[in-house]
Scaffold this motif. Structure first.
Motif, PDB file in Angstrom:
ATOM      1  N   PRO A 187      13.724   6.366  32.189  1.00  0.00           N
ATOM      2  CA  PRO A 187      15.537   5.942  32.351  1.00  0.00           C
ATOM      3  C   PRO A 187      16.256   6.657  31.548  1.00  0.00           C
ATOM      4  O   PRO A 187      17.547   7.286  31.441  1.00  0.00           O
ATOM      5  CB  PRO A 187      15.621   4.513  32.130  1.00  0.00           C
ATOM      6  N   GLY A 188      15.067   6.821  30.192  1.00  0.00           N
ATOM      7  CA  GLY A 188      15.389   7.488  29.027  1.00  0.00           C
ATOM      8  C   GLY A 188      16.654   9.587  28.820  1.00  0.00           C
ATOM      9  O   GLY A 188      17.199   8.849  28.311  1.00  0.00           O
ATOM     10  N   ILE A 189      15.302   9.296  29.520  1.00  0.00           N
ATOM     11  CA  ILE A 189      15.606  11.298  29.983  1.00  0.00           C
ATOM     12  C   ILE A 189      16.274  11.612  30.808  1.00  0.00           C
ATOM     13  O   ILE A 189      17.211  12.384  30.708  1.00  0.00           O
ATOM     14  CB  ILE A 189      14.143  12.098  30.431  1.00  0.00           C
ATOM     15  N   ALA A 197      24.849  17.017  31.246  1.00  0.00           N
ATOM     16  CA  ALA A 197      25.576  17.752  31.895  1.00  0.00           C
ATOM     17  C   ALA A 197      26.739  17.064  32.541  1.00  0.00           C
ATOM     18  O   ALA A 197      27.668  17.885  33.351  1.00  0.00           O
ATOM     19  CB  ALA A 197      24.577  18.077  33.641  1.00  0.00           C
ATOM     20  N   ASP A 198      27.252  16.056  32.255  1.00  0.00           N
ATOM     21  CA  ASP A 198      28.758  15.593  32.393  1.00  0.00           C
ATOM     22  C   ASP A 198      28.238  14.768  34.327  1.00  0.00           C
ATOM     23  O   ASP A 198      29.617  15.310  34.871  1.00  0.00           O
ATOM     24  CB  ASP A 198      29.588  15.348  32.303  1.00  0.00           C
ATOM     25  N   VAL A 207      16.220  15.002  38.081  1.00  0.00           N
ATOM     26  CA  VAL A 207      16.160  15.795  36.583  1.00  0.00           C
ATOM     27  C   VAL A 207      14.954  16.936  36.605  1.00  0.00           C
ATOM     28  O   VAL A 207      15.116  18.033  36.651  1.00  0.00           O
ATOM     29  CB  VAL A 207      15.918  14.803  35.647  1.00  0.00           C
ATOM     30  N   ALA A 208      13.428  16.642  37.164  1.00  0.00           N
ATOM     31  CA  ALA A 208      12.863  17.360  37.283  1.00  0.00           C
ATOM     32  C   ALA A 208      12.867  18.637  37.761  1.00  0.00           C
ATOM     33  O   ALA A 208      12.601  19.785  38.071  1.00  0.00           O
ATOM     34  CB  ALA A 208      11.097  16.646  37.441  1.00  0.00           C
ATOM     35  N   ALA A 218      18.862  19.703  32.444  1.00  0.00           N
ATOM     36  CA  ALA A 218      18.045  19.391  32.999  1.00  0.00           C
ATOM     37  C   ALA A 218      16.601  19.769  31.681  1.00  0.00           C
ATOM     38  O   ALA A 218      15.313  18.700  31.606  1.00  0.00           O
ATOM     39  CB  ALA A 218      17.402  19.397  33.921  1.00  0.00           C
ATOM     40  N   VAL A 219      16.202  20.955  31.514  1.00  0.00           N
ATOM     41  CA  VAL A 219      15.242  21.742  30.561  1.00  0.00           C
ATOM     42  C   VAL A 219      14.767  20.827  29.125  1.00  0.00           C
ATOM     43  O   VAL A 219      14.349  20.392  29.430  1.00  0.00           O
ATOM     44  CB  VAL A 219      15.613  23.259  30.254  1.00  0.00           C
TER      45      VAL A 219
END
Length: 318
Positions: A187-189, A197-198, A207-208, A218-219
Motif C-alpha cells: 500500500p505504501g508503494i 502520478a496524480d 503499478v508494477a 511507477a518506476v
C-alpha cells in the motif's frame, strides 16, 4: 515449554483468511482447510473462526499452534498491539481463548516470527537470521545465535516501524510518521505512485504493470520503496551480523525492478565483513506459515484449557 508428540494443528491467521493444516510429527501436511477471517466482526468472532478451522482438520491433534497478525507475546498468549485490520484485536487473550474453544494446548506467536522458525531451524545451531516479510505491511523476525528474539511484549522483529528517511512525514499504520512501512509496503508503494502520478490505482500489481510499460512515476515509486527496504536491511545487517537474510512476502514477487533496487541498496550499506551477504528468498513455500505455526507447539509456551473444555474435546474427537 512442552513437546507435543504426534500431529499438531497449525493455524495462520491473516486479515483476510485463516489457513489451517494438520501437520504430522515428520513435518508433512496431512490435511488443509481455509476460511475467511471475520475481521470486521471483532475478536470473539475471530477466535470462533480459528477454533472452527482447527476442528476441520483435527484428527487426533495434540496441540494447536497459531501464527497471528499483530504484536503477540507468546509468554502470555496475548495480542499486545494491533492495527485495525482485525477489529478489537489488541488485548485479545489468544492462547487462553483458543485453548478454551478447542480443548487443546495452544502456542501462539506473531505470524512473521512463526514463519521464520523453519528458516532458523534449517541453519546451524548458533546462526543469526534476519527475516522480513513485505506485503500489506512490513513484518520481520530476528534470531541471534540460534535463538528467536521476542522481546518485551512480543514486539521484537517489527521492522516496519523503523524510522526511514524515504518515509519522512508519511503516516504509518501504527499512528506515528516516517516509518519504513509507509513507503516500502505494498500500500505504501501504491500510495506513493498515486501521489507522483496524480491518479488512483486499484493495487500494487497495476503499478508494477505500468512500470514494466515504462511509466516513470511507477518506476520511481517501486524503486524508492525497494531502496528504503534495502537500506534498512543493510543497516540492520551491520548491527546484527546475520548469517542469512531472507526477504519474503508478496511485494518482492512483483518483479526484478523491486528486487534489483533492494539488493543494490542493501549491498551499498554493508560493512566489509558482510559484503558476501545477499538477501535470499525463503526456503519454504506456501506452507511456511502453517508449518511454522505447528512448530510453535515445541518451541513456545503452551496455554492449556481448563479441565471441562479438555474433557469435552476428548468426547468430541473419540
Amino acid at each position: 515449554m512442552s513437546t507435543a508428540p504426534g500431529p499438531v494443528v497449525g493455524l495462520d491467521l491473516g486479515g483476510t483468511k485463516i489457513d489451517a493444516a494438520l501437520v504430522g510429527a515428520d513435518g508433512s501436511v496431512l490435511d488443509r482447510h481455509t476460511v475467511p477471517t471475520p475481521a470486521a466482526d471483532g475478536a470473539v468472532a475471530v477466535l470462533d473462526a480459528l477454533a472452527g478451522a482447527a476442528r476441520a482438520v483435527d484428527r487426533g491433534a495434540h496441540a494447536v499452534g497459531v501464527a497471528a497478525a499483530g504484536v503477540v507475546d507468546p509468554r502470555t498468549g496475548t495480542v499486545t498491539a494491533s492495527t485495525d485490520t482485525i477489529r478489537g484485536w489488541a488485548g485479545t487473550a489468544l492462547g487462553a481463548g483458543l485453548a478454551e474453544r478447542t480443548g487443546l494446548p495452544v502456542a501462539c506467536d506473531n505470524d512473521v516470527r512463526a514463519t521464520a522458525g523453519p528458516e532458523l531451524a534449517a541453519l546451524d545451531a548458533e546462526s543469526t537470521l534476519l527475516f522480513v516479510a513485505v506485503g500489506t505491511g512490513v513484518g520481520g523476525a530476528v534470531a541471534a545465535d540460534g535463538r528467536m528474539l521476542r522481546g518485551a511484549g512480543g514486539v521484537a522483529g517489527h521492522l516496519g516501524h523503523l524510522p526511514s528517511p524515504e518515509a519522512a512525514g508519511l503516516p504509518c499504520t501504527c499512528g506515528a510518521r516516517g516509518h519504513l512501512e509507509a513507503v516500502a509496503s505494498g500500500p505504501g508503494i501504491t500510495a506513493l505512485y498515486e501521489r507522483l502520478a496524480d491518479v488512483r490505482v486499484d493495487r500494487l500489481q497495476t503499478v508494477a504493470e505500468r512500470a514494466a510499460a515504462g511509466d516513470d512515476h511507477a518506476v520511481r515509486a517501486i524503486t524508492l520503496g525497494a531502496t528504503a527496504m534495502g537500506r534498512a536491511l543493510g543497516g540492520l545487517a551491520n548491527a546484527l551480523g546475520p548469517d542469512r537474510v531472507v526477504v519474503a512476502g508478496g511485494v518482492p514477487r512483483i518483479g526484478p525492478l523491486y528486487r534489483d533496487a533492494l539488493d543494490r541498496a542493501f549491498a551499498a550499506e554493508l560493512m566489509a565483513p558482510l559484503r558476501h551477504l545477499r538477501p535470499a528468498l525463503p526456503r519454504h513455500g506456501a506452507d511456511a506459515a502453517v508449518l511454522g505455526a505447528a512448530a510453535l507447539a515445541t518451541t513456545a509456551p503452551l496455554h492449556h484449557p481448563r479441565t471441562h473444555s479438555a474433557a469435552l474435546h476428548q468426547k468430541q474427537t473419540h
